[in-house]
Design a protein around this motif. Structure first.
Motif, PDB file in Angstrom:
ATOM      1  N   VAL A  20       0.851  -1.192   0.000  1.00 35.61           N
ATOM      2  CA  VAL A  20       0.000   0.000   0.000  1.00 35.61           C
ATOM      3  C   VAL A  20       0.886   1.242   0.000  1.00 35.61           C
ATOM      4  O   VAL A  20       1.250   1.759   1.041  1.00 35.61           O
ATOM      5  CB  VAL A  20      -0.938   0.023   1.223  1.00 35.61           C
ATOM      6  CG1 VAL A  20      -1.792   1.295   1.211  1.00 35.61           C
ATOM      7  CG2 VAL A  20      -1.831  -1.198   1.216  1.00 35.61           C
ATOM      8  N   GLY A  21       1.252   1.683  -1.183  1.00 30.89           N
ATOM      9  CA  GLY A  21       2.032   2.905  -1.316  1.00 30.89           C
ATOM     10  C   GLY A  21       1.175   4.021  -1.855  1.00 30.89           C
ATOM     11  O   GLY A  21      -0.032   4.078  -1.622  1.00 30.89           O
ATOM     12  N   ALA A  22       1.798   4.905  -2.610  1.00 32.91           N
ATOM     13  CA  ALA A  22       1.089   6.077  -3.132  1.00 32.91           C
ATOM     14  C   ALA A  22      -0.084   5.685  -4.017  1.00 32.91           C
ATOM     15  O   ALA A  22      -1.195   6.185  -3.866  1.00 32.91           O
ATOM     16  CB  ALA A  22       2.067   6.952  -3.916  1.00 32.91           C
ATOM     17  N   GLY A  23       0.160   4.773  -4.970  1.00 27.84           N
ATOM     18  CA  GLY A  23      -0.891   4.435  -5.920  1.00 27.84           C
ATOM     19  C   GLY A  23      -2.048   3.693  -5.282  1.00 27.84           C
ATOM     20  O   GLY A  23      -3.212   3.949  -5.598  1.00 27.84           O
ATOM     21  N   PHE A  24      -1.740   2.760  -4.380  1.00 27.66           N
ATOM     22  CA  PHE A  24      -2.772   1.961  -3.719  1.00 27.66           C
ATOM     23  C   PHE A  24      -3.595   2.839  -2.780  1.00 27.66           C
ATOM     24  O   PHE A  24      -4.819   2.888  -2.868  1.00 27.66           O
ATOM     25  CB  PHE A  24      -2.090   0.834  -2.938  1.00 27.66           C
ATOM     26  CG  PHE A  24      -3.026  -0.235  -2.424  1.00 27.66           C
ATOM     27  CD1 PHE A  24      -2.834  -1.560  -2.786  1.00 27.66           C
ATOM     28  CD2 PHE A  24      -4.070   0.067  -1.573  1.00 27.66           C
ATOM     29  CE1 PHE A  24      -3.671  -2.555  -2.301  1.00 27.66           C
ATOM     30  CE2 PHE A  24      -4.915  -0.901  -1.092  1.00 27.66           C
ATOM     31  CZ  PHE A  24      -4.715  -2.219  -1.459  1.00 27.66           C
ATOM     32  N   ALA A  25      -2.928   3.532  -1.871  1.00 26.81           N
ATOM     33  CA  ALA A  25      -3.630   4.305  -0.849  1.00 26.81           C
ATOM     34  C   ALA A  25      -4.460   5.432  -1.447  1.00 26.81           C
ATOM     35  O   ALA A  25      -5.542   5.752  -0.960  1.00 26.81           O
ATOM     36  CB  ALA A  25      -2.628   4.867   0.158  1.00 26.81           C
ATOM     37  N   VAL A 276       8.187   5.604   0.838  1.00 30.24           N
ATOM     38  CA  VAL A 276       9.359   6.369   0.393  1.00 30.24           C
ATOM     39  C   VAL A 276      10.575   6.008   1.236  1.00 30.24           C
ATOM     40  O   VAL A 276      11.667   5.722   0.716  1.00 30.24           O
ATOM     41  CB  VAL A 276       9.093   7.888   0.466  1.00 30.24           C
ATOM     42  CG1 VAL A 276      10.386   8.676   0.256  1.00 30.24           C
ATOM     43  CG2 VAL A 276       8.079   8.302  -0.590  1.00 30.24           C
ATOM     44  N   ILE A 277      10.397   5.973   2.546  1.00 30.64           N
ATOM     45  CA  ILE A 277      11.509   5.664   3.452  1.00 30.64           C
ATOM     46  C   ILE A 277      12.005   4.236   3.235  1.00 30.64           C
ATOM     47  O   ILE A 277      13.209   3.973   3.185  1.00 30.64           O
ATOM     48  CB  ILE A 277      11.076   5.861   4.921  1.00 30.64           C
ATOM     49  CG1 ILE A 277      10.805   7.325   5.203  1.00 30.64           C
ATOM     50  CG2 ILE A 277      12.161   5.352   5.869  1.00 30.64           C
ATOM     51  CD1 ILE A 277      10.229   7.585   6.571  1.00 30.64           C
TER      52      ILE A 277
END
Length: 344
Positions: A20-25, A276-277
């Protein structure tokens, strides 16, 4: 990570937090890989969910059996020593591209939802990332344990409010057809995220060691990812002109739960920031094998690179880079499927 009963859930939350990164969230991945195909996309989610559950478990089991400390060692086992080197270089490029998408996604949240400039969001994220990386990455797992349950909770709340309580108003969802593109998209999505998740899951599996907990954690994580995907799919289906939004999930929340809109934005940003981290950590470890210099300089180089790449724009990046990398990741999945788990 302790060998307690909660370890399986800790692993599951890290697994979910990794995918769950930028695109998923934000909902963009769900729109691009599933929703744009209409109802067949819902069946595609089940395919991706099965991949997350069973291939994710297999990947971590292989990592434990070969005592792999990093995804570089896993790729060398899957592809052989020579080809594995090329795969690791490819993974370096992929991680740089995906981290650019994450950073651009943070900028999109600031611009579309908070009224700040895109550049302000990206620069603020870079500053926070650099600060955290200089302090260490011990808090990454802790953040996932907090953010992921909150994401699950809010996803369920939004689903019930937008799709159940208010009555579903489905907008322009295509019916099932003979076109198999949705299958390729679903497999590509699963392949893409699994190939990226190895950067985090391989060292975690090596630390956890318990195969029973790994299988349980992969099962819980895969099921949670599938449920969140389905819930987000149904919620997004109620949003008219969903393709026009950079952060469509936040727009759904704004419509159905205006009072918690800001809280949900912080949850989305937390997922983006954690990704990102995590990517920065994996990139620094890999680059340091080729170029030996202080970590600070490597982090600054990576952040400058992803900042410049992020200028392309979040929507353009995710709609072009993700499908391309997803299809290329099919090679990784093929080798993962055919390669046997080594004996103990």
């Amino acid at each position: 990570m302790s060998q307690s009963h909660g370890s399986a859930f800790q692993l599951a939350f890290v697994y979910v937090g990794t995918v769950v990164g930028a695109g998923f969230a934000t909902g963009r991945e769900i729109v691009e890989f599933f929703l744009r195909f209409g109802w067949p996309g819902l069946a595609g989610i089940l395919i991706s969910g099965l991949m997350f559950t069973f291939l994710g478990a297999k990947m971590m089991l292989i990592a434990v059996r070969i005592n792999a400390k990093s995804y570089q060692e896993l790729n060398k086992y899957l592809f052989g020593h020579t080809l594995g080197k090329f795969v690791n270089v490819f993974m370096l490029v992929v991680l740089l591209g995906v981290t650019s998408v994450m950073l651009s996604g943070a900028g999109a949240i600031f611009e579309e939802q908070l009224g700040f400039s895109n550049q302000a969001g990206m620069i603020a994220t870079i500053a926070l990332s650099l600060f955290v990386m200089m302090k260490g990455v011990k808090g990454i797992f802790g953040v996932n344990v907090i953010v992921v349950p909150l994401l699950l909770l809010f996803t369920v709340i939004v689903l019930f409010d937008s799709f159940v309580f208010r009555g579903p108003e489905i907008h322009n969802l295509a019916a099932f057809s003979a076109n198999p593109d949705w299958i390729l998209s679903a497999v590509s999505y699963g392949a893409f995220n699994l190939s990226l998740a190895q950067a985090v899951l391989v060292p975690i599996a090596s630390e956890l060691k318990s195969e029973r907990l790994i299988i349980k954690g992969a099962l819980i994580g895969g099921c949670l990812l599938t449920l969140v995907l389905i819930a987000s799919f149904l919620s997004l289906s109620t949003l008219p002109d969903v393709l026009l939004y950079e952060v469509p999930m936040a727009q759904v929340v704004f419509i159905v739960q205006h009072s918690v809109h800001i809280i949900y934005l912080f949850i989305i940003f937390g997922e983006v920031f954690t990704s990102v981290i995590g990517n920065l950590y994996g990139l620094e470890k890999q680059i340091n094998e080729y170029i030996h210099m202080k970590s600070l300089y490597i982090f600054m180089f990576i952040l400058l690179t992803i900042y410049l790449t992020g200028q392309i724009g979040y929507g353009k990046l995710i709609s072009t880079i993700y499908p391309l990398f997803g299809q290329l990741s099919l090679v990784f999945i093929f080798f993962l499927i055919v390669k046997r788990v080594p004996e103990r």
